[in-house]
Design a protein around this motif. Structure first.
Motif, PDB file in Angstrom:
ATOM      1  N   ASP A 148       0.833  -1.195   0.000  1.00 24.07           N
ATOM      2  CA  ASP A 148       0.000   0.000   0.000  1.00 24.07           C
ATOM      3  C   ASP A 148       0.872   1.252   0.000  1.00 24.07           C
ATOM      4  O   ASP A 148       1.921   1.298   0.658  1.00 24.07           O
ATOM      5  CB  ASP A 148      -0.904   0.030   1.233  1.00 24.07           C
ATOM      6  CG  ASP A 148      -2.011  -0.999   1.174  1.00 24.07           C
ATOM      7  OD1 ASP A 148      -2.409  -1.361   0.062  1.00 24.07           O
ATOM      8  OD2 ASP A 148      -2.466  -1.446   2.241  1.00 24.07           O
ATOM      9  N   THR A 149       0.436   2.257  -0.724  1.00 22.74           N
ATOM     10  CA  THR A 149       1.162   3.521  -0.751  1.00 22.74           C
ATOM     11  C   THR A 149       0.191   4.690  -0.637  1.00 22.74           C
ATOM     12  O   THR A 149      -1.029   4.531  -0.718  1.00 22.74           O
ATOM     13  CB  THR A 149       1.963   3.706  -2.065  1.00 22.74           C
ATOM     14  OG1 THR A 149       1.094   4.201  -3.087  1.00 22.74           O
ATOM     15  CG2 THR A 149       2.618   2.429  -2.514  1.00 22.74           C
ATOM     16  N   ILE A 150       0.764   5.848  -0.453  1.00 23.14           N
ATOM     17  CA  ILE A 150       0.011   7.097  -0.556  1.00 23.14           C
ATOM     18  C   ILE A 150       0.572   7.903  -1.724  1.00 23.14           C
ATOM     19  O   ILE A 150       0.512   9.123  -1.748  1.00 23.14           O
ATOM     20  CB  ILE A 150       0.059   7.898   0.756  1.00 23.14           C
ATOM     21  CG1 ILE A 150       1.508   8.062   1.240  1.00 23.14           C
ATOM     22  CG2 ILE A 150      -0.784   7.222   1.823  1.00 23.14           C
ATOM     23  CD1 ILE A 150       1.660   8.939   2.464  1.00 23.14           C
ATOM     24  N   ASP A 151       1.112   7.177  -2.695  1.00 20.54           N
ATOM     25  CA  ASP A 151       1.777   7.759  -3.870  1.00 20.54           C
ATOM     26  C   ASP A 151       0.748   7.929  -4.986  1.00 20.54           C
ATOM     27  O   ASP A 151       0.132   6.952  -5.419  1.00 20.54           O
ATOM     28  CB  ASP A 151       2.906   6.832  -4.305  1.00 20.54           C
ATOM     29  CG  ASP A 151       3.899   7.507  -5.230  1.00 20.54           C
ATOM     30  OD1 ASP A 151       3.645   8.655  -5.634  1.00 20.54           O
ATOM     31  OD2 ASP A 151       4.925   6.884  -5.555  1.00 20.54           O
ATOM     32  N   VAL A 152       0.570   9.155  -5.436  1.00 26.33           N
ATOM     33  CA  VAL A 152      -0.469   9.488  -6.413  1.00 26.33           C
ATOM     34  C   VAL A 152       0.177  10.050  -7.676  1.00 26.33           C
ATOM     35  O   VAL A 152       1.172  10.776  -7.609  1.00 26.33           O
ATOM     36  CB  VAL A 152      -1.461  10.520  -5.832  1.00 26.33           C
ATOM     37  CG1 VAL A 152      -2.661  10.697  -6.760  1.00 26.33           C
ATOM     38  CG2 VAL A 152      -1.926  10.104  -4.439  1.00 26.33           C
ATOM     39  N   ARG A 153      -0.395   9.708  -8.819  1.00 26.82           N
ATOM     40  CA  ARG A 153       0.078  10.242 -10.092  1.00 26.82           C
ATOM     41  C   ARG A 153      -0.914  11.290 -10.597  1.00 26.82           C
ATOM     42  O   ARG A 153      -2.141  11.087 -10.559  1.00 26.82           O
ATOM     43  CB  ARG A 153       0.221   9.135 -11.137  1.00 26.82           C
ATOM     44  CG  ARG A 153       1.257   8.090 -10.791  1.00 26.82           C
ATOM     45  CD  ARG A 153       2.660   8.662 -10.858  1.00 26.82           C
ATOM     46  NE  ARG A 153       3.661   7.676 -10.446  1.00 26.82           N
ATOM     47  CZ  ARG A 153       4.127   7.572  -9.209  1.00 26.82           C
ATOM     48  NH1 ARG A 153       3.684   8.398  -8.265  1.00 26.82           N
ATOM     49  NH2 ARG A 153       5.041   6.670  -8.897  1.00 26.82           N
TER      50      ARG A 153
END
Length: 539
Positions: free
Chosen positions: A258-263
């Motif tokens: 899981d990440t909080i990385d957004v494109r």
């Protein structure tokens, strides 16, 4: 065939084989149960300046070689590392941190408050690490107490205590430290083979929980090279692009973190009037400055289709750059997208029409044509850019997807749309992304947003305690009247949240309740203290 020529060919072949083995960390027989070989350095490749926290080494990830004041838990709360306690004054302009008195660097010198103050002051001066612009200076009050004085209210400054590894003030040299780092972390530096790998060994004097593995080799192989390292059983862990997430590799499990990385794509909201940044680069875009263009893109692009295609069925649609797992996420920012008819209507009402029948709308003789740049070494960004280009053409906007690198994109980041990655447990990154006076400053506010209501929400958040600030950070996205999201300025075309994919040897257990949510630029080592070898490596 000439014998010398034949011998030369054989020699070249042998050198190539040996070089390839070195690059990939050696063959599988060199792996050991008490050691790790990992092709999963944080998403950004080999650190150009070496392993120097002051110059940016792993400031959103576990630095391994150095220690930080605080550590973050999976629940996004902070626990002490070097710090024993901390407190802020009522208006968050001063912080006092007390630290341990039993910590030594790997050169056997004692870590004290002077080292902490030095590290933060040098990090601010370098400007290469995270943003410390709210800090005036750090001062050692005594051997175990550090005072941080700020130039404005900043309730997020506590986040910075988890992001910078502490270096020794007496021996630090910014020209040499990165290649011969001294720290107090769980591992100590052994060797850096530039372009190939870094080798670390367990620090026997580490004050915290000792990791199980005596040696850690981190390969700088990325993308297909990392995938091949897993297929060849040369690594314990390999980070791979999402395009490989549905592949299978014998002896490995695919682990999706899981990440909080957004494109998302920046859409500069100002016209190009000739104004330049302090570095002399142009600012503004005469196409995306028209809100009808930005609105049409936000409502016409189908984020779910992008997540299913470009992100290989693993992404989650996102509308405002705030990952849904963050406590300040704003579900009110979402819209019904993928509506081609609505996008066409928005463009028509905005004065954009296809008058020559080529499928691209125009206004006042100007085609709705924009360049969309992406980093060529990021496969998912390329896939996003190409998909957006295909979708936008359906409602009359020409998007030219163009691969590039950050040296080139640095000069055009305030004029042309770019596919970005964002995501942090530190909400103050939104100040850098959206605050009006940050437009054109370094990599801050590339969309050139200028909205006093957004600024007010950020100011209120920075002067509130952490829990109370979440509603203000959320309102930056949409407060019912304005915001950065599609319902407001539509200054960005946020697309989707990603996961990080890793092939993990079946003999290794890295997944448990202590794994951390990964920010943009994070890595897998946040819970390395809890990794275990549950079976011998198959050789």
């Amino acid at each position: 065939m000439n014998q010398k020529y034949l011998i030369g060919i054989i020699a070249v072949a042998i050198i190539a084989i040996i070089g390839g083995a070195i690059l990939m960390g050696g063959s599988s027989h060199e792996r050991a149960d008490n050691a790790l070989v990992v092709a999963a350095y944080s998403h950004g490749g080999e650190p150009e300046a070496g392993f120097d926290p002051i110059l940016g080494w792993n400031y959103y990830a576990e630095p391994l070689i150095q220690s930080t004041l605080l550590k973050m838990t999976r629940g996004m709360e902070y626990e002490n590392d070097l710090a024993t306690s901390w407190e802020a004054n009522d208006n968050y302009t001063e912080y006092i941190v007390n630290i341990r008195d039993d910590v030594k660097f790997t050169d056997n010198t004692t870590l004290d408050a002077e080292d902490v103050a030095f590290t933060y002051n040098e990090a601010k001066a370098s400007g290469a690490s995270l943003d410390l612009s709210s800090m005036n200076n750090a001062t050692a009050v005594n051997k175990t107490t550090v005072k941080f004085e700020l130039n404005k209210s900043d309730s997020t400054f506590v986040d910075k205590f988890a992001y910078i590894g502490i270096v020794p003030s007496d021996s630090y040299n910014n020209e040499t430290y990165g290649s011969q780092p001294v720290g107090s972390g769980p591992y100590k530096f052994v060797q850096w083979d530039k372009g190939q790998q870094v080798i670390l060994e367990k620090n026997p004097d580490y004050y915290g929980k000792q990791p199980e593995f005596e040696k850690l080799t981190i390969l700088f192989a990325q993308n297909e090279a990392a995938f091949n390292a897993a297929k060849n059983h040369e690594v314990d862990v390999a980070a791979v692009p999402l395009a490989y997430a549905n592949e299978t590799v014998d002896g490995y499990d695919m682990y999706l973190m899981d990440t909080i990385d957004v494109r998302g794509i920046s859409l500069p909201v100002q016209n190009n009037t000739g104004e330049t940044t302090p570095e002399g680069n142009a600012m503004g875009n005469n196409i995306t400055a028209d809100k009808a263009i930005r609105d049409a893109l936000n409502y016409g692009i189908d984020r779910t289709a992008i997540c299913n295609g470009a992100l290989n069925g693993i992404g989650v649609p996102n509308y405002d750059g705030i990952a849904h797992l963050l406590p300040w996420a704003n579900p009110e920012a979402s819209i019904d997208d993928g509506d081609v008819d609505k996008a066409k209507e928005i463009l028509k009402e905005g004065g954009w029409e296809d008058t020559d029948g080529d499928g691209i709308v125009e206004k006042n003789g100007t085609k709705a044509s924009i360049n969309l740049y992406y980093s060529s070494n990021a496969p998912e960004r390329q896939a996003i850019a190409v998909t957006i280009a295909e979708q936008a053409k359906e409602f009359g906007i020409e998007v030219n997807a163009t691969g590039s690198n950050w040296d080139e994109m640095d000069a055009i980041k305030n004029t042309d749309p770019i596919v970005w990655g964002f995501g942090s447990t530190d909400p103050s990154t939104m100040w850098g992304e959206y605050y009006s006076d940050q437009a054109g400053i370094g990599y801050n506010n590339p969309a050139l947003i200028n909205n006093s209501a957004i600024d007010a929400h950020i100011d209120n958040a920075m002067s509130s305690d952490r829990n109370s600030s979440y509603s203000e950070w959320s309102a930056v996205s949409w407060d019912g009247s304005t915001g950065i999201s599609p319902k407001g300025d539509a200054a960005w075309l946020w697309v989707g949240e990603i996961k990080y994919g890793y092939f993990v040897d079946k003999s290794l257990n890295i997944s448990n309740s202590t794994e951390l949510l990964q920010p943009h630029g994070g890595d897998i080592f946040g819970n390395i203290f809890d990794w275990t070898r549950i079976a011998s490596i198959e050789k």
